[in-house]
Enzyme design. Sequence first.
Site, PDB file in Angstrom:
ATOM      1  N   ARG A  57      -8.787 -13.349  16.844  1.00  0.00           N
ATOM      2  CA  ARG A  57     -10.239 -13.267  16.678  1.00  0.00           C
ATOM      3  C   ARG A  57     -10.807 -14.230  15.641  1.00  0.00           C
ATOM      4  NH1 ARG A  57     -12.021  -7.598  15.437  1.00  0.00           N
ATOM      5  NH2 ARG A  57      -9.858  -6.963  15.133  1.00  0.00           N
ATOM      6  N   GLN A 116       9.314 -13.769  12.474  1.00  0.00           N
ATOM      7  CA  GLN A 116       9.350 -12.643  13.403  1.00  0.00           C
ATOM      8  C   GLN A 116       8.905 -13.165  14.762  1.00  0.00           C
ATOM      9  OE1 GLN A 116       6.214  -9.784  13.195  1.00  0.00           O
ATOM     10  NE2 GLN A 116       7.367  -8.177  14.233  1.00  0.00           N
ATOM     11  N   ASN A 138      -9.816  -9.896  10.162  1.00  0.00           N
ATOM     12  CA  ASN A 138      -9.474 -10.207  11.550  1.00  0.00           C
ATOM     13  C   ASN A 138     -10.410 -11.226  12.166  1.00  0.00           C
ATOM     14  OD1 ASN A 138      -7.275  -8.240  11.993  1.00  0.00           O
ATOM     15  ND2 ASN A 138      -8.896  -6.799  11.464  1.00  0.00           N
ATOM     16  N   ALA A 190     -30.452 -58.031 -20.295  1.00  0.00           N
ATOM     17  CA  ALA A 190     -30.586 -57.452 -18.956  1.00  0.00           C
ATOM     18  C   ALA A 190     -30.124 -58.465 -17.914  1.00  0.00           C
ATOM     19  CB  ALA A 190     -32.041 -57.063 -18.708  1.00  0.00           C
TER      20      ALA A 190
HETATM   21  C1  UD1 Z   1      -1.901  -0.950  11.265  1.00  0.00           C
HETATM   22  C2  UD1 Z   1      -1.339   0.456  11.069  1.00  0.00           C
HETATM   23  C3  UD1 Z   1      -2.490   1.452  10.973  1.00  0.00           C
HETATM   24  C4  UD1 Z   1      -3.401   1.068   9.821  1.00  0.00           C
HETATM   25  C5  UD1 Z   1      -3.866  -0.395   9.984  1.00  0.00           C
HETATM   26  C6  UD1 Z   1      -4.593  -0.831   8.757  1.00  0.00           C
HETATM   27  C7  UD1 Z   1       0.788   0.467  12.236  1.00  0.00           C
HETATM   28  C8  UD1 Z   1       1.512   0.877  13.465  1.00  0.00           C
HETATM   29  N1  UD1 Z   1      -0.487   0.773  12.205  1.00  0.00           N
HETATM   30  O1  UD1 Z   1      -2.573  -0.935  12.511  1.00  0.00           O
HETATM   31  O2  UD1 Z   1      -1.997   2.753  10.753  1.00  0.00           O
HETATM   32  O3  UD1 Z   1      -4.500   1.924   9.767  1.00  0.00           O
HETATM   33  O4  UD1 Z   1      -2.741  -1.274  10.172  1.00  0.00           O
HETATM   34  O5  UD1 Z   1      -5.170  -2.085   8.999  1.00  0.00           O
HETATM   35  O6  UD1 Z   1       1.400  -0.045  11.315  1.00  0.00           O
HETATM   36  N2  UD1 Z   1       2.000  -7.635  11.919  1.00  0.00           N
HETATM   37  C9  UD1 Z   1       3.131  -8.421  11.935  1.00  0.00           C
HETATM   38  N3  UD1 Z   1       3.951  -8.344  13.005  1.00  0.00           N
HETATM   39  C10 UD1 Z   1       3.713  -7.514  14.045  1.00  0.00           C
HETATM   40  C11 UD1 Z   1       2.567  -6.710  14.013  1.00  0.00           C
HETATM   41  C12 UD1 Z   1       1.713  -6.797  12.928  1.00  0.00           C
HETATM   42  O7  UD1 Z   1       3.368  -9.201  11.010  1.00  0.00           O
HETATM   43  O8  UD1 Z   1       4.542  -7.494  14.967  1.00  0.00           O
HETATM   44  C13 UD1 Z   1       1.089  -7.732  10.756  1.00  0.00           C
HETATM   45  C14 UD1 Z   1      -0.256  -8.316  11.144  1.00  0.00           C
HETATM   46  O9  UD1 Z   1      -0.273  -9.711  10.884  1.00  0.00           O
HETATM   47  C15 UD1 Z   1      -1.205  -7.600  10.226  1.00  0.00           C
HETATM   48  C16 UD1 Z   1      -0.539  -6.252   9.955  1.00  0.00           C
HETATM   49  O10 UD1 Z   1       0.826  -6.422  10.291  1.00  0.00           O
HETATM   50  O11 UD1 Z   1      -1.317  -8.254   8.998  1.00  0.00           O
HETATM   51  C17 UD1 Z   1      -1.152  -5.116  10.709  1.00  0.00           C
HETATM   52  O12 UD1 Z   1      -1.040  -5.377  12.090  1.00  0.00           O
HETATM   53  P1  UD1 Z   1      -2.126  -4.887  13.122  1.00  0.00           P
HETATM   54  O13 UD1 Z   1      -1.656  -5.143  14.496  1.00  0.00           O
HETATM   55  O14 UD1 Z   1      -3.447  -5.387  12.706  1.00  0.00           O
HETATM   56  O15 UD1 Z   1      -2.055  -3.328  12.848  1.00  0.00           O
HETATM   57  P2  UD1 Z   1      -3.072  -2.261  13.324  1.00  0.00           P
HETATM   58  O16 UD1 Z   1      -2.878  -2.023  14.762  1.00  0.00           O
HETATM   59  O17 UD1 Z   1      -4.422  -2.584  12.860  1.00  0.00           O
END
Ligand code: UD1
Length: 454
Positions: free
Chosen positions: A16, A74, A224, A420
């Site tokens: 986004r 990752q 985001n 000057a």
């Molecule tokens: C996550 C939490 C949720 C919390 C929210 C807060 C989980 C399952 N859920 O949800 O409870 O309220 O954050 O913002 O943890 N990331 C990785 N690798 C991945 C997935 C994510 O590095 O495979 C990182 C993303 O870059 C990000 C963070 O982890 O910085 C959170 O990931 P995101 O997918 O935004 O989590 P949410 O679904 O929002």
Amino acid sequence: MNPLNIVILAAGKGTRMYSDKPKVLHTLAGKPLVQHVLDCASALKPQQICVVYGHGGEAVPDAMRQYAARFVIQEPQLGTGHAVQQAMPHLADEGSTLVLYGDVPLIQHSTLHQMQQAGEGLVLLTVNLPNPAGYGRIVRDAQGDVQSIVEEKDATPEQREICEVNTGILLAPTKLLRGWLDGLQNNNSQGEYYLTDIVSMAVQQGVAVHAVQPSHEWEIHGINSKSQLMVLERTWQLVEASRLLIQGVTLTDAARLDVRGKLNCGRDVEIDVGCIFEGEVSLADKVRVGAYSVIRNSSIAANTVIEPYSHIDNSEVGADCHIGPYARLRPGSRLQEGVHIGNFVEIKNSEIASGSKANHLSYIGDSSVGSRVNIGAGTITCNYDGANKHRTIIEDDVFIGSDTQLVAPVTVGKGATIAAGTTVWKNAPAGELTMNDKNQSTRPGWKRAQKVKK
Ligand code: UD1
Ligand code: CA
């Protein structure tokens, strides 16, 4: 305190943001998001920092090489639990592990310290939000003890009413964390390995689960989109502005100030609207900064006035100086006290001693200017021969007439006067008047061309 590991999750794509740059390299207050987190993490003096990255090739590790951190890729990204798993082979079992997020930039040391003080077991950072939509909810039992975290997409309608949410930031004993991560499953609505599932595992094993709240809500805001980035930037700038106001700095408008680094102010400092301060800037007592000035890595001594639209970069300005409007001090400008630099004057890599003035339309580069020197309008130091830079030396009490060129290397001796319009290409002797031999002549009766009316 037992040894601390810190894992910073930064593998998310940031779809986004609509940008080719990895999300965590976008800047807030002039610094990449992940660098805010790395600075805060480093201040905790951990034994290991592990950054989990994914998108954008090596851009994230390349940009953050100055940190003593390990970068772990990752690929593919199978959820927050899977992300932390990637770091585990690099962490020793002793002590605890803190999970932070590269896109949650404003987490503060004091909040993390509170988490460290919360007690043995698993420590979650949670917050109560009037609108909890999008977040994982903290499920507590009748006694108020935390039971689990349920993601919004997996929550029942009743659970969605819960306003206490998971910020994602947590602290866990490393050995237990390793075991819990090994047991994660992805049988949920998103098919991901949820880090949040470790909470119910801890509860089942009888491990204490504590919930700590941040000192300020803005600490846990994640980025985001560009609009969230802009909102958090303004929130942070208001925090900076109120810090300055509390110290007694006069700000014409707290909403029109940008501090991208560290701004130190003495007493009775005044800052008008639209100013930007970058890197380390110090403003001593009674300094006034005019509107729309940009000051970077510079110090300004007491009582100096900076008029509007001035740019000051990597420079030192003495006391009682008068700078601008529209002045430009480039890197290596060192002004002693009582110097006046006026409109459209550019100074670079030069010392200017006390009481000297260059008030209009000049370029002074690679020069040493003595005390009480007057530099007339349109004076240019010709410091560059196309290959090398050369120095100009102007001794004390010199008067340089307007529209003079000083072809470096060249010295103008103490007390000399330059007429000057002179091109000074040899040293000008002290105390004497130096000029080029261009005699002025007049052609009697000469007529300028006239426009013919059609
Ligand atoms: C996550 C939490 C949720 C919390 C929210 C807060 C989980 C399952 N859920 O949800 O409870 O309220 O954050 O913002 O943890 N990331 C990785 N690798 C991945 C997935 C994510 O590095 O495979 C990182 C993303 O870059 C990000 C963070 O982890 O910085 C959170 O990931 P995101 O997918 O935004 O989590 P949410 O679904 O929002
Ligand atoms: Ca997700």
